[in-house]
Motif scaffolding. Structure first.
Motif, PDB file in Angstrom:
ATOM      1  N   ASP A   1      -0.269 -18.812  14.441  1.00 49.65           N
ATOM      2  CA  ASP A   1       1.013 -18.159  14.162  1.00 49.65           C
ATOM      3  C   ASP A   1       1.138 -16.780  14.795  1.00 49.65           C
ATOM      4  OD1 ASP A   1       2.195 -20.147  12.326  1.00 49.65           O
ATOM      5  OD2 ASP A   1       0.380 -19.718  11.184  1.00 49.65           O
ATOM      6  N   ALA A   2       0.007 -16.099  14.975  1.00 49.43           N
ATOM      7  CA  ALA A   2       0.074 -14.749  15.566  1.00 49.43           C
ATOM      8  C   ALA A   2      -1.275 -14.373  16.171  1.00 49.43           C
ATOM      9  CB  ALA A   2       0.454 -13.726  14.493  1.00 49.43           C
ATOM     10  N   ILE A   3      -1.220 -13.423  17.086  1.00 44.77           N
ATOM     11  CA  ILE A   3      -2.458 -12.916  17.718  1.00 44.77           C
ATOM     12  C   ILE A   3      -2.627 -11.456  17.286  1.00 44.77           C
ATOM     13  CG2 ILE A   3      -3.569 -12.387  19.936  1.00 44.77           C
ATOM     14  CD1 ILE A   3      -1.694 -14.585  21.128  1.00 44.77           C
ATOM     15  N   ALA A   4      -3.848 -11.101  16.871  1.00 49.11           N
ATOM     16  CA  ALA A   4      -4.126  -9.716  16.475  1.00 49.11           C
ATOM     17  C   ALA A   4      -5.236  -9.177  17.364  1.00 49.11           C
ATOM     18  CB  ALA A   4      -4.572  -9.665  15.018  1.00 49.11           C
ATOM     19  N   ALA A   5      -5.103  -7.938  17.797  1.00 50.05           N
ATOM     20  CA  ALA A   5      -6.164  -7.364  18.641  1.00 50.05           C
ATOM     21  C   ALA A   5      -6.409  -5.910  18.277  1.00 50.05           C
ATOM     22  CB  ALA A   5      -5.773  -7.461  20.115  1.00 50.05           C
ATOM     23  N   THR A   6      -7.673  -5.497  18.351  1.00 52.29           N
ATOM     24  CA  THR A   6      -8.032  -4.085  18.169  1.00 52.29           C
ATOM     25  C   THR A   6      -7.459  -3.289  19.328  1.00 52.29           C
ATOM     26  OG1 THR A   6     -10.129  -4.732  17.189  1.00 52.29           O
ATOM     27  CG2 THR A   6      -9.990  -2.489  18.044  1.00 52.29           C
TER      28      THR A   6
ATOM     29  N   ILE B   1      -4.081 -16.706  12.038  1.00 50.26           N
ATOM     30  CA  ILE B   1      -4.106 -15.577  12.975  1.00 50.26           C
ATOM     31  C   ILE B   1      -5.368 -15.647  13.833  1.00 50.26           C
ATOM     32  CG2 ILE B   1      -4.149 -13.059  13.210  1.00 50.26           C
ATOM     33  CD1 ILE B   1      -2.604 -12.807  10.640  1.00 50.26           C
ATOM     34  N   LEU B   2      -5.160 -15.511  15.136  1.00 51.84           N
ATOM     35  CA  LEU B   2      -6.292 -15.390  16.066  1.00 51.84           C
ATOM     36  C   LEU B   2      -6.575 -13.909  16.230  1.00 51.84           C
ATOM     37  CD1 LEU B   2      -8.228 -16.413  18.382  1.00 51.84           C
ATOM     38  CD2 LEU B   2      -6.259 -16.133  19.918  1.00 51.84           C
ATOM     39  N   GLY B   3      -7.758 -13.460  15.806  1.00 53.06           N
ATOM     40  CA  GLY B   3      -8.140 -12.049  15.944  1.00 53.06           C
ATOM     41  C   GLY B   3      -8.994 -11.860  17.195  1.00 53.06           C
ATOM     42  N   ILE B   4      -8.817 -10.711  17.835  1.00 52.03           N
ATOM     43  CA  ILE B   4      -9.605 -10.386  19.037  1.00 52.03           C
ATOM     44  C   ILE B   4     -10.165  -8.973  18.876  1.00 52.03           C
ATOM     45  CG2 ILE B   4      -9.491  -9.999  21.543  1.00 52.03           C
ATOM     46  CD1 ILE B   4      -7.251 -12.085  21.666  1.00 52.03           C
ATOM     47  N   GLU B   5     -11.461  -8.816  19.133  1.00 50.67           N
ATOM     48  CA  GLU B   5     -12.114  -7.505  18.954  1.00 50.67           C
ATOM     49  C   GLU B   5     -13.007  -7.200  20.160  1.00 50.67           C
ATOM     50  OE1 GLU B   5     -12.684  -4.748  16.980  1.00 50.67           O
ATOM     51  OE2 GLU B   5     -14.426  -4.327  18.244  1.00 50.67           O
ATOM     52  N   THR B   6     -12.700  -6.100  20.835  1.00 53.25           N
ATOM     53  CA  THR B   6     -13.536  -5.699  21.987  1.00 53.25           C
ATOM     54  C   THR B   6     -13.669  -4.169  22.060  1.00 53.25           C
ATOM     55  OG1 THR B   6     -11.631  -5.555  23.479  1.00 53.25           O
ATOM     56  CG2 THR B   6     -12.791  -7.663  23.429  1.00 53.25           C
TER      57      THR B   6
END
Ligand code: KG4
Ligand code: ZN
Length: 372
Positions: free
Chosen positions: A94-99, A3-8
């Motif tokens: 497999d998936a992208i996760a973002a705040t 999983i690619l996590g993104i936090e901003t």
């Protein structure tokens, strides 16, 4: 599952790759990249949302690229590369996760809209994550470079009591299992980190004040000033830190008499600053530990989890350990690596893995006032 996590959500721009395995209660950290606009805010003594978002626009794509590249620097992957295997690329994700909240709207939009675009263009599922839940999941991460934490500690068992203690939040949550969270209480006014940051500004410490207060506190006397412990005895699980902040302000005002101004810009000598920091930190820690342990006993918790920037504070961690032992509670305490306490994207990837609420990108919107 990668999983690619993104936090901003605030001033940080983070991207990370985590690897989760089915039927495992932890995820492996493959990369964790953070670009911060902190020096900019340090000068203004606080975050100016517009400036934070402008910086994030510049950082977001390079940070995501770097997070994917860094996966190839791990020992296992370097060995695979030497054996002629191709490095990790975006195709392997497999998936992208973002705040998607809570946080500053301008900042959230950058992560959310980037994640939606990538989900569409790369044809990857999108998992929106609540930032606060992300802080709890920092406890479920281990890294190849620091695997000790999980071999030494017991596994996280439910029910668990989680204390989220950051610049924006102070919340107690009962976690019955993944996906089942009950909010028990939270701050009625300032968050613990916010109080530390405001007191730091009063003492002319750089922004954010929390880590600087910790440094000064090491040299100070925690019993020098008797600051209040608001709501420490209340029956609920709520907190309040603005009264404590006001008490410190009053104390400092009385000290800053004209005769003392010669002592420096802040009008206070180093010893006084150290003692104020130690006393303030002590008061905040007392309240946090007492209320969290009360909740742990009431709900028969099998684990206690700390998360959020203030959980990086070593005295807070030590006091929890000490009180748990003194009270013979026999409840294991979990604390994330310090770099995973403050805002990061790895915790967003971890929360996404355990909750896996894949959502059509067209239905995902930033929500600055999201709560539990
Ligand atoms: O979780 P975080 O990075 O951002 C929010 O979601 O708010 O937390 C930032 C907060 C700031 O208030 C900062 O002063 C505090 O965490 N903090 C600390 C320490 N490191 C960061 N407070 C006390 N001791 C520390 N070592
Ligand atoms: Zn946070």
């Amino acid at each position: 599952m990668l999983i690619l996590g993104i936090e901003t959500s605030c001033d940080e721009t983070g991207a990370a790759v985590i690897e989760g395995e089915q039927n495992s209660n932890k995820v492996k950290l493959l990369s964790n990249v953070i670009a911060s606009s902190l020096p900019l805010h340090s000068r203004s003594g606080g975050i100016i949302p517009e400036n934070a978002a402008r910086e994030q626009i510049k950082f977001i794509i390079p940070v995501i690229n770097e997070a994917i590249q860094q996966c190839n620097n791990l020992p296992a992957r370097l060995a695979a590369k030497r054996a002629g295997k191709a490095g990790l690329t975006i195709g392997d994700i497999d998936a992208i996760a973002a705040t998607f909240g809570p946080g500053l709207i301008g900042s959230l939009l950058i992560g959310v809209e980037t994640a939606k675009t990538l989900s569409y263009v790369w044809n990857k599922p999108l998992i929106p994550v609540n930032h606060l839940i992300g802080h709890i999941y920092a406890n479920f991460i281990y890294s190849e470079l620091n695997p000790k934490r999980y071999t030494l500690n017991a596994n996280i068992e439910f029910p668990a009591i989680a204390l989220i203690v950051s610049g924006g939040h102070t919340d107690l949550v009962l976690m019955k299992r993944h996906g089942s969270l009950n909010w028990l209480g939270g701050t009625r006014d300032d968050a613990a980190g916010e109080a530390l940051d405001k007191i730091g500004r009063l003492l002319k410490l750089p922004y954010p004040g929390g880590p600087y207060i910790e440094q000064h506190a090491k040299k100070g006397d925690p019993n020098k000033y008797k600051f209040p412990r608001p709501m420490i005895g209340s029956k609920d699980f709520n907190f309040s830190f603005s009264g404590l902040k006001a008490a410190v302000f009053r104390e400092v005002q009385t000290m800053k008499q004209p005769a003392r101004r010669s002592l420096g810009e802040g009008g206070l000598d180093n010893e006084t600053i150290n003692d104020i920091c130690a006393s303030v930190q002590n008061a905040i820690i007392d309240v946090l530990v007492k209320k969290t342990l009360k909740a742990a006993v009431k709900y028969k918790a099998k684990s206690i989890l700390l998360g959020g920037g203030v959980a990086a504070n070593q005295s807070l961690r030590n006091e929890f350990e000490l009180k748990i032992e003194n009270l013979k509670l026999k409840i294991p305490l979990f604390v994330p690596e310090k770099r995973l306490c403050t805002d990061n994207a790895a915790m967003i990837g971890a929360a996404a893995f355990f909750n896996n609420q894949q959502t059509d990108w067209k239905k995902v919107d930033a929500n600055p006032s999201l709560y539990f």
